[in-house]
Design a protein around this motif. Structure first.
Motif, mmCIF file in Angstrom:
data_model
loop_
_atom_site.group_PDB
_atom_site.id
_atom_site.type_symbol
_atom_site.label_atom_id
_atom_site.label_comp_id
_atom_site.label_asym_id
_atom_site.label_seq_id
_atom_site.Cartn_x
_atom_site.Cartn_y
_atom_site.Cartn_z
ATOM 1 N N ARG A 71 43.079 21.890 51.829
ATOM 2 C CA ARG A 71 43.614 22.717 52.624
ATOM 3 C C ARG A 71 42.252 23.757 53.437
ATOM 4 N NH1 ARG A 71 47.489 20.968 49.664
ATOM 5 N NH2 ARG A 71 49.388 22.199 49.567
ATOM 6 N N ASN A 73 42.027 26.899 54.786
ATOM 7 C CA ASN A 73 42.360 28.237 54.777
ATOM 8 C C ASN A 73 41.501 29.178 54.329
ATOM 9 O OD1 ASN A 73 43.147 30.184 51.983
ATOM 10 N ND2 ASN A 73 44.955 30.366 53.609
ATOM 11 N N ASP A 162 49.077 32.334 55.630
ATOM 12 C CA ASP A 162 49.558 32.131 54.171
ATOM 13 C C ASP A 162 49.585 33.488 53.622
ATOM 14 O OD1 ASP A 162 49.554 29.285 53.836
ATOM 15 O OD2 ASP A 162 47.406 29.488 54.567
#
Ligand code: 1HN
Length: 369
Positions: A71, A73, A162
């Motif tokens: 990911r 992120n 997120d």
């Protein structure tokens, strides 16, 4: 009983002595007790991350090799002391996926949701065997223990917000994590399989219903249309026209620990000040405005993210005479409510307005609410 406290020893020296014995005197909690007459101390500070800053960091992250969980992120870290996330309970961040990429399938005890910033019909997350499209401003939930893998089959970068309860799960030492074992989980094949896995008004009676762990997408076109439907209403004095993302089966909180909202601040609106024990993270979807938090002033516009810590007085202002402002937000209120700790001042802004009377009641003059 003998005392080890020497005559002339200061309290600080005695504290040190206790500390060596792995003990602590009750008086050391005073800062969290008697000095607080106005309720809990807010954790962290009000803060805003501008769209441009986030976009540059996302761009830079594209050059970084993806980690074990594949990911890209980052989390918005509250610059105030002692907060290991955006708030003590919530981690809000952003993720980017390049065309053709897959963020591999895994699951965890952490509850999570995705609010799409730059989406497309071919950007999607598979959640427990169901493909959920990620178009602009859609909300996708991945409740605890649901398998999830993100796919970008479009020809442009996919970007989303997120929001996870990872700080509180980490603090409670409740994090379980499991990789799926291959990058992609298989999707459900039959319509019957699909219906039994999710919210539906007709369901197989021979199966136990799992009312929490279901895949769900709240399409923005429906949410934005609902905001339009309610735009003429007064709404909440503290939040304007604010809509709750109700859990599709229970009608309760969006996730066990997190509630999500979409709110419309009509042109010229200045809300009343209030405060609550929950903390709130925001993403600005449309328009611009100001949120006053304590003596901080957060000036925001579309694409910015900001945080209001727990128990701080705040109000929102849309200065524009003609343009609506729309905010997406998430709070830890359900977690606090489950512990009997949710408080608001002035109290009860949610769910206490009268239910609209049905026309027959109005005609007969039987309206009691
Ligand atoms: C995670 O699993 C995702 O699944 C995103 O996309 C961010 C931050 C902390 C822990 C797990 C994802 C995360 C995360």
């Amino acid at each position: 009983m003998t005392t080890t406290r020497e005559p002339g020893q200061t309290l600080a020296e005695f504290d040190e002595h206790l500390d060596e014995l792995h003990l602590r005197g009750q008086w050391q909690y005073d800062a969290q007790l008697v000095q607080l007459t106005d309720g809990p101390l807010p954790a962290g500070v009000p803060f805003l991350w501008q769209r441009g800053l986030a976009e540059r960091a996302l761009e830079e992250m594209c050059t970084v090799r993806a980690n074990d969980t594949a990911r890209r992120n980052f989390t918005f870290i509250n610059p105030g002391p002692g907060v290991d996330g955006t708030t003590p309970t919530l981690a809000m961040g952003m993720q980017i996926t390049l065309p053709g990429e897959i963020a591999s399938a895994h699951r965890h005890s952490i509850n999570a949701l995705r609010f799409v910033v730059d989406g497309s019909a071919n950007l999607y997350t598979s959640v427990d065997g169901e493909r959920l499209a990620m178009e602009d401003s859609d909300l996708i939930i991945t409740p605890a223990y649901t398998w999830h893998d993100h796919h970008n089959e479009s020809d442009k970068r996919g970007i989303w917000i997120d929001i996870l309860d990872v700080p509180v799960m980490g603090y409670l030492r409740q994090i379980f994590f499991e990789p799926y074992g291959s990058s992609t989980q298989p999707l459900r094949e039959t319509r019957a399989d699909f219906i039994s896995s999710r919210s539906s008004s007709v369901r197989p009676a021979w199966e136990r219903r799992d009312s929490t762990r279901i895949p769900f997408r709240y399409a923005w076109r429906d949410v934005r249309a609902a905001l339009r439907d309610f735009a003429g209403c007064e709404g909440s004095p503290f939040d304007g026209v604010i809509l709750h993302y109700a859990h599709p089966i229970s009608g309760g909180s969006t996730l066990p620990t997190i509630d999500c909202f979409a709110q419309l601040l009509r042109p010229g609106l200045q809300t009343q000040r209030h405060r609550h024990t929950s903390s709130v993270v925001y993403y600005v979807v449309e328009g611009e405005g100001t949120t006053l938090v304590g003596d901080h002033r957060l000036d925001w516009s579309a694409g910015d993210s900001f945080v209001i810590p727990n128990w701080m007085w705040h109000q929102h202002i849309n200065h524009s005479p003609s343009t609506e402002a729309v905010l997406f937000s998430a709070t830890d209120a359900p977690l606090l409510a489950a512990l009997g700790m949710y408080r608001e001042e002035p109290h009860d802004s949610f769910g206490t307005g009268p239910y609209p009377a049905v026309p027959a009641d109005v005609v007969r003059g039987h309206v009691t609410t």
